[in-house]
Design an enzyme around this catalytic site. Sequence first.
Site, mmCIF file in Angstrom:
data_model
loop_
_atom_site.group_PDB
_atom_site.id
_atom_site.type_symbol
_atom_site.label_atom_id
_atom_site.label_comp_id
_atom_site.label_asym_id
_atom_site.label_seq_id
_atom_site.Cartn_x
_atom_site.Cartn_y
_atom_site.Cartn_z
ATOM 1 N N HIS A 121 25.470 -15.989 -13.082
ATOM 2 C CA HIS A 121 24.090 -15.586 -13.345
ATOM 3 C C HIS A 121 24.113 -14.064 -13.509
ATOM 4 O O HIS A 121 24.944 -13.381 -12.892
ATOM 5 C CB HIS A 121 23.244 -15.978 -12.127
ATOM 6 C CG HIS A 121 21.776 -15.797 -12.268
ATOM 7 N ND1 HIS A 121 21.167 -14.576 -12.150
ATOM 8 C CD2 HIS A 121 20.790 -16.681 -12.495
ATOM 9 C CE1 HIS A 121 19.866 -14.720 -12.299
ATOM 10 N NE2 HIS A 121 19.598 -15.996 -12.513
ATOM 11 N N ASP A 199 27.913 -15.868 -4.570
ATOM 12 C CA ASP A 199 26.510 -16.100 -4.913
ATOM 13 C C ASP A 199 26.205 -17.556 -4.568
ATOM 14 O O ASP A 199 26.667 -18.479 -5.245
ATOM 15 C CB ASP A 199 26.319 -15.822 -6.410
ATOM 16 C CG ASP A 199 24.923 -16.186 -6.906
ATOM 17 O OD1 ASP A 199 24.142 -16.782 -6.132
ATOM 18 O OD2 ASP A 199 24.618 -15.893 -8.072
ATOM 19 N N GLN A 202 22.442 -21.264 -5.754
ATOM 20 C CA GLN A 202 22.295 -22.694 -6.041
ATOM 21 C C GLN A 202 22.869 -23.549 -4.918
ATOM 22 O O GLN A 202 22.300 -24.576 -4.551
ATOM 23 C CB GLN A 202 22.995 -23.045 -7.366
ATOM 24 C CG GLN A 202 22.327 -22.448 -8.599
ATOM 25 C CD GLN A 202 20.916 -22.991 -8.828
ATOM 26 O OE1 GLN A 202 20.612 -24.135 -8.527
ATOM 27 N NE2 GLN A 202 20.042 -22.157 -9.334
ATOM 28 N N LYS A 225 14.986 -21.274 -3.217
ATOM 29 C CA LYS A 225 15.795 -22.369 -3.791
ATOM 30 C C LYS A 225 15.995 -23.481 -2.762
ATOM 31 O O LYS A 225 16.659 -24.473 -3.046
ATOM 32 C CB LYS A 225 17.166 -21.854 -4.224
ATOM 33 C CG LYS A 225 17.145 -20.646 -5.124
ATOM 34 C CD LYS A 225 17.111 -21.005 -6.578
ATOM 35 C CE LYS A 225 17.365 -19.761 -7.427
ATOM 36 N NZ LYS A 225 16.958 -19.922 -8.809
ATOM 37 N N CYS A 363 19.639 -16.952 -17.709
ATOM 38 C CA CYS A 363 20.237 -15.717 -17.176
ATOM 39 C C CYS A 363 21.755 -15.831 -17.088
ATOM 40 O O CYS A 363 22.363 -15.369 -16.105
ATOM 41 C CB CYS A 363 19.661 -15.351 -15.802
ATOM 42 S SG CYS A 363 17.903 -15.151 -15.803
HETATM 43 N N1 PMP Z 1 22.338 -16.630 -8.913
HETATM 44 C C1 PMP Z 1 22.145 -17.899 -9.329
HETATM 45 C C2 PMP Z 1 23.325 -18.800 -9.493
HETATM 46 C C3 PMP Z 1 20.841 -18.359 -9.568
HETATM 47 O O1 PMP Z 1 20.652 -19.598 -9.986
HETATM 48 C C4 PMP Z 1 19.757 -17.472 -9.375
HETATM 49 C C5 PMP Z 1 18.338 -17.925 -9.630
HETATM 50 N N2 PMP Z 1 18.127 -18.515 -10.857
HETATM 51 C C6 PMP Z 1 20.027 -16.172 -8.943
HETATM 52 C C7 PMP Z 1 21.320 -15.776 -8.728
HETATM 53 C C8 PMP Z 1 18.927 -15.171 -8.720
HETATM 54 O O2 PMP Z 1 18.099 -15.591 -7.682
HETATM 55 P P1 PMP Z 1 16.718 -14.804 -7.382
HETATM 56 O O3 PMP Z 1 15.994 -14.770 -8.697
HETATM 57 O O4 PMP Z 1 16.041 -15.680 -6.376
HETATM 58 O O5 PMP Z 1 17.070 -13.476 -6.879
#
Ligand code: PMP
Length: 413
Positions: A121, A199, A202, A225, A363
Amino acid sequence: MLRINEIRKDFPILDQEVFGRRLVYLDNAATMQMPEPVLQSIVRHYRNDNANVHRGIHALSERSTRALEGARERVRTYINARSSDEIVFTSGTTASLNMSASAMVDTFRPGSAVLTTMMEHHANFVPWQQACKRSGHTFLAIPLDKNGDLDLRAFEALLSENDVALVAVTHVSNVLGTVNPISRITELAHKHNALVVVDAAQSIRHEIVDVQAMDCDFLAFSGHKMGAPTGIGVLYGKLELLEKLEPVQFGGEMVDEVRVAGSTFASPPLCFEPGTPNYVGAIGLAAAMDYLEALGLADIQSRERQLVRYAEDVLEEIPGLHVIGSPVTRAGCVSFAVDGVHPFDLATMVDKIGIALRSGNQCAQPLLYEAYGIGNITRMSPAFYNTYDEIDVAVSALKRVIDLLRSSSIRSQ
Ligand code: PMP
């Protein structure tokens, strides 16, 4: 065994119509819905105990502070950290990863590299890329194999050919659903004297996240999440490593002594939490962890794996639909492209018949543009409270809309 009919009563938001159709919410990788007990924990705190934390010696402030520190301990047990001092509250995964990148880059050996992966991401890609750009460190990305798993041979080669200071890797991909072998990755990285940042945005709901078993050095996740409110997240760090980092944001509560001549700072985790923390968010996060654990983390994991497998099977029956990747273990989501159909058209039209999917680049532009060369996709991401029937309803809606879009594009030619 999860009793889905009972569980769904905790999520009244799911029981509604949109555009006159029953809502089918399959966008849980973006955010999970909040169960009633979490909502109640927030209302209860605001109604009975609310006061700023750490600052006042009065009853409400003490209650609020106890609840915040109780939440920190709750997070510790949930991810099996050694100490609650290893739990830093942030506003979410993005904030946790940005803070790590800003704080850690100054500690890297001169001439060393940061390795990330082609499935990250942007939140676990751009902060490291920018930090490397500012500091002159090398920034590299581990490639994937044709199934969408990390190419571990290439990873080992990159570790051997470079002085790698840090590996930043996602536990579960938010596009492919790939579950990465974090323990193996940390083992290889540590052999080469590299730290590992995970990270877990998920995986915090789909997998059992045990920081000691994974032996990761840092780990980031967001509350929303996993059924907690937005605006609360965690940065876990091994205490001996957190103690070596300089704070990167400054203000109240994170200091020890402040004088004109200079300031000294509190010990971790407080030195990384300047200003009023989102203590009510932290209380909600602890309630979400209680909720998920009471259901059973192993049961949630197996239910979500089964739903994703089912979704993949039925989606693949649609002619011209291509599921992206076929990793060894897929969790949380299935992404797909459809010949001749734009993902925005698809997601917009199924929305009008009640189906919530997500379309776009999720993203993850390096993955979709550079590794796969396909651009935008559509993603279906069930949570444990979804049903097989909902997936069937979504797939039959997709079939109808795909036929419609194809026939209208033929007519317009
Ligand atoms: N890393 C991953 C793998 C994600 O799926 C997401 C959220 N889509 C994020 C980072 C970012 O999370 P947040 O927008 O809650 O900061």
